[in-house]
Design a protein around this motif. Structure first.
Motif, short mmCIF file in Angstrom:
data_model
loop_
_atom_site.label_atom_id
_atom_site.label_comp_id
_atom_site.label_asym_id
_atom_site.label_seq_id
_atom_site.Cartn_x
_atom_site.Cartn_y
_atom_site.Cartn_z
N GLU A 1 0.83 -1.20 0.00
CA GLU A 1 0.00 0.00 0.00
C GLU A 1 0.87 1.26 0.00
O GLU A 1 0.63 2.19 -0.77
N ARG A 2 1.89 1.28 0.82
CA ARG A 2 2.80 2.44 0.88
C ARG A 2 3.53 2.65 -0.44
O ARG A 2 3.64 3.76 -0.94
N VAL A 3 4.04 1.56 -1.00
CA VAL A 3 4.76 1.64 -2.28
C VAL A 3 3.84 2.17 -3.36
O VAL A 3 4.19 3.07 -4.13
N ARG A 4 2.65 1.60 -3.45
CA ARG A 4 1.71 1.97 -4.51
C ARG A 4 1.18 3.40 -4.36
O ARG A 4 0.75 3.99 -5.36
N ASP A 5 1.19 3.93 -3.16
CA ASP A 5 0.76 5.31 -2.95
C ASP A 5 1.71 6.30 -3.62
O ASP A 5 1.35 7.45 -3.86
N GLY A 6 2.92 5.85 -3.96
CA GLY A 6 3.93 6.73 -4.52
C GLY A 6 3.87 6.91 -6.03
O GLY A 6 4.65 7.67 -6.59
N LEU B 1 6.67 -3.97 -5.98
CA LEU B 1 7.93 -3.87 -5.22
C LEU B 1 9.09 -3.59 -6.17
O LEU B 1 10.01 -2.84 -5.83
N ALA B 2 9.04 -4.16 -7.36
CA ALA B 2 10.09 -3.91 -8.35
C ALA B 2 10.09 -2.44 -8.77
O ALA B 2 11.15 -1.83 -8.92
N VAL B 3 8.92 -1.85 -8.94
CA VAL B 3 8.82 -0.45 -9.32
C VAL B 3 9.44 0.43 -8.23
O VAL B 3 10.15 1.39 -8.53
N ALA B 4 9.18 0.10 -6.97
CA ALA B 4 9.77 0.89 -5.88
C ALA B 4 11.30 0.89 -6.00
O ALA B 4 11.94 1.93 -5.84
N SER B 5 11.86 -0.24 -6.32
CA SER B 5 13.30 -0.35 -6.47
C SER B 5 13.80 0.45 -7.68
O SER B 5 14.81 1.16 -7.60
N LEU B 6 13.09 0.37 -8.80
CA LEU B 6 13.48 1.12 -9.99
C LEU B 6 13.40 2.62 -9.75
O LEU B 6 14.26 3.38 -10.20
#
Length: 159
Positions: free
Chosen positions: A25-30, A109-114
């Motif tokens: 949820e936190r990652v996707r909020d970004g 999660l991969a997008v957060a890393s990228l």
């Protein structure tokens, strides 16, 4: 129990514990995630579709034509425009990238890393490959593994 009783001050060396659902949820909020038809349109406009599913899923379900296949454990190395192991397609931090996993979880999660690498236009496909296929978008069969060349490579006979 105070921080001193636990062996140190509060927050020093401590890591916040968060469950995977909250982390997602936190990652996707970004960033804004996109659906299958939006992903298809983005690809038509020059976005790079990146399939991070593992080989067995690609072999079972097929491939999205034109998508770059990159195993999840190599993703950052292959998409970092400054990296020595980058894919030829990884030309800029401004490149729009749509990451696709099987159902749309690992891709977030991969997008957060990228994004941490500066690929600020990265997003992922809601529902992953399964949503793409369910939307009736193009899927091609995966090529059968070439066992003859695999054997040659391992044995060193080469022909």
């Amino acid at each position: 129990m105070s921080g001193d009783e636990r062996g140190g001050a509060e927050g020093v060396g401590a890591t916040e514990q968060v469950g995977i659902d909250e982390l997602l949820e936190r990652v996707r909020d970004g960033y804004d995630r996109i659906g299958p038809h939006e992903a298809s349109a983005a690809a038509a406009d020059g976005a790079l579709l990146v399939d991070i599913r593992y080989a067995a899923l690609r072999e079972r379900d097929g491939l999205i034509p034109g998508a770059l296949v990159v195993e999840r454990n190599e993703l950052e190395w292959r998409l970092d425009p400054q990296g020595s192991h980058r894919a030829a397609e990884a030309v800029s931090h401004d490149l729009p990238v749509v990451v696709i996993c099987n159902e749309g979880y690992a891709s977030s999660l991969a997008v957060a890393s990228l994004r941490q690498l500066g690929l600020h236009r990265s997003t992922d496909l809601i529902g992953g490959f399964q949503a793409w296929r369910a939307a009736g978008l193009p899927v091609s069969p995966a090529a059968a593994p070439d066992t003859a060349s695999d054997t040659e490579d391992r044995t060193g006979t080469g022909g």
